[in-house]
Design a protein around this motif. Sequence first.
Motif, PDB file in Angstrom:
ATOM      1  N   ILE A 343      71.493  33.695  18.092  1.00 15.36           N
ATOM      2  CA  ILE A 343      70.294  34.764  18.203  1.00 15.36           C
ATOM      3  C   ILE A 343      70.590  35.964  17.748  1.00 15.36           C
ATOM      4  O   ILE A 343      70.028  36.726  17.117  1.00 15.36           O
ATOM      5  CB  ILE A 343      69.685  34.550  19.411  1.00 15.36           C
ATOM      6  CG1 ILE A 343      69.357  32.902  20.090  1.00 15.36           C
ATOM      7  CG2 ILE A 343      68.381  35.674  19.595  1.00 15.36           C
ATOM      8  CD1 ILE A 343      68.223  32.522  19.126  1.00 15.36           C
ATOM      9  N   GLY A 344      71.780  36.311  17.999  1.00 19.63           N
ATOM     10  CA  GLY A 344      72.306  37.724  17.836  1.00 19.63           C
ATOM     11  C   GLY A 344      73.018  38.307  19.082  1.00 19.63           C
ATOM     12  O   GLY A 344      72.618  38.264  20.228  1.00 19.63           O
ATOM     13  N   ARG A 345      74.159  39.083  18.825  1.00 20.54           N
ATOM     14  CA  ARG A 345      74.681  39.723  20.039  1.00 20.54           C
ATOM     15  C   ARG A 345      74.008  40.868  20.688  1.00 20.54           C
ATOM     16  O   ARG A 345      74.228  40.945  21.763  1.00 20.54           O
ATOM     17  CB  ARG A 345      76.018  40.355  19.642  1.00 20.54           C
ATOM     18  CG  ARG A 345      77.119  39.569  19.212  1.00 20.54           C
ATOM     19  CD  ARG A 345      78.404  40.132  18.696  1.00 20.54           C
ATOM     20  NE  ARG A 345      79.476  39.139  18.379  1.00 20.54           N
ATOM     21  CZ  ARG A 345      80.484  38.447  19.161  1.00 20.54           C
ATOM     22  NH1 ARG A 345      80.272  39.082  20.496  1.00 20.54           N
ATOM     23  NH2 ARG A 345      81.232  37.690  18.807  1.00 20.54           N
ATOM     24  N   THR A 346      72.903  41.200  19.934  1.00 20.64           N
ATOM     25  CA  THR A 346      72.243  42.147  20.741  1.00 20.64           C
ATOM     26  C   THR A 346      71.178  41.771  21.741  1.00 20.64           C
ATOM     27  O   THR A 346      70.834  42.510  22.722  1.00 20.64           O
ATOM     28  CB  THR A 346      71.049  42.916  19.697  1.00 20.64           C
ATOM     29  OG1 THR A 346      70.402  42.171  19.021  1.00 20.64           O
ATOM     30  CG2 THR A 346      71.859  43.888  18.606  1.00 20.64           C
ATOM     31  N   HIS A 347      71.154  40.251  21.860  1.00 25.54           N
ATOM     32  CA  HIS A 347      70.391  39.576  23.041  1.00 25.54           C
ATOM     33  C   HIS A 347      71.227  38.975  23.788  1.00 25.54           C
ATOM     34  O   HIS A 347      70.745  38.123  24.520  1.00 25.54           O
ATOM     35  CB  HIS A 347      69.291  38.891  22.331  1.00 25.54           C
ATOM     36  CG  HIS A 347      68.420  39.398  21.404  1.00 25.54           C
ATOM     37  ND1 HIS A 347      67.225  40.157  21.833  1.00 25.54           N
ATOM     38  CD2 HIS A 347      68.332  39.494  19.983  1.00 25.54           C
ATOM     39  CE1 HIS A 347      66.661  40.786  20.765  1.00 25.54           C
ATOM     40  NE2 HIS A 347      67.172  40.421  19.854  1.00 25.54           N
ATOM     41  N   ALA A 348      72.335  39.274  23.762  1.00 28.46           N
ATOM     42  CA  ALA A 348      73.428  38.591  24.834  1.00 28.46           C
ATOM     43  C   ALA A 348      73.015  38.516  26.103  1.00 28.46           C
ATOM     44  O   ALA A 348      72.666  39.445  26.506  1.00 28.46           O
ATOM     45  CB  ALA A 348      74.878  39.124  24.625  1.00 28.46           C
TER      46      ALA A 348
END
Length: 398
Positions: A343-348
């Motif tokens: 999904i992406g690290r910004t949504h960890a």
Amino acid sequence: MSKARLVITALFVEGQSAAEVARRYGVHRAWVYKLKARYLAEGEAAFEPRSRRPKTSPGATAPATVELVLRLRKQLAEAGLDAGADTIGWHLQHHHQVRLSRATIHRILTRAGAVVPDPGKRPRSSYLRFAADQPNECWQSDFTHYRLRGGRDVEVISWLDDHSRYALSVTAHPRITGPIVVSTFLETVAEYGIPASTLTDNGMVYTTRLSGGKGGRNGLESELRRLNITQKNSRPNHPTTCGKVERFQQTLKKWLRAKPTQPTTIAELQALLEIFVDEYNHRRPHRSLTHRATPATAYTTRPKAGPTTDRTSHTHDRVRTDRLDDTGVVTLRMNGQLHHIGIGRTHARTHVLLLVQDQQIRVVDAATGELLRELTLDPDRDYQPTGRPPGPVPKKNR
């Protein structure tokens, strides 16, 4: 006599040295010197108990944040809305970008005298709760009485989604009759689709099953049968079966009582009902929903159920709740094989819903309803990378 007095007596009355006193009473010599200096400076006050509280508290909640918590508590209570620690925490996070734990908010409210303990109150954990798995899987309905300013009695009927607590329809009428129940139901169906089932009490406007077989089906029962909708009714004298809509009506009446001016006509009451429904659905976090989402978020982020004849029997549909890991990846098992979806690290560490229909997957933020990713799963790959359509890797030109 305290050990401090024994030490001071040995020092000043018996004339012993600090080293001798320390050995005699098994204490550190530095403490003896500290106690001696304190006695010389303060006299008898040196023997009073001292607070162990640190001089500074870097982790303490900022005064401005404390003030904000108390202000939110006052605003919500005056508006007739839930003003508990969980709700205040939701408003802090979503409207003020401030994160506080429930325990911290509760301590702030308790110190300010804004919480009155009620040890006799039944704990929430003792209740057995049941909820539909999908929106439109079950609609609850009930009506309640309301007295206008001037003494005129009217009635308010509500249709509520069981899964999300979304208020589908709330309307005021002089008196609730069978035709009004049918018309409000069909208007709600026209806007939100056909539900799989309904749940109501045994009022004659909803069912004739307790009427001794007289009169046959009523209007609502006929419509439900025509639309292939399962009709469910609570047991007689068991109003808690329809507890969600009953609780909704309590919340509605509390909000109406908080208004400075009560309505005098049905039109004025209906205008207030529409304001309340918008607030309740879109801006009020619900305590019973996952991550205290709003009813609108819970209703719109999951696939809708429908009557049995309208359901697709050839697909494997499921809904999962999960949390992205520290790298922004969530795992999903498909046909016995584990797949990793990026999904992406910004949504960890974000809590998400996975809406799965065969290999069609949608990943949704559980708190906000934001669609984070939509993909068709490639069953031949373990990791489903972002930024590339699913499917086999194209061959490079040689």
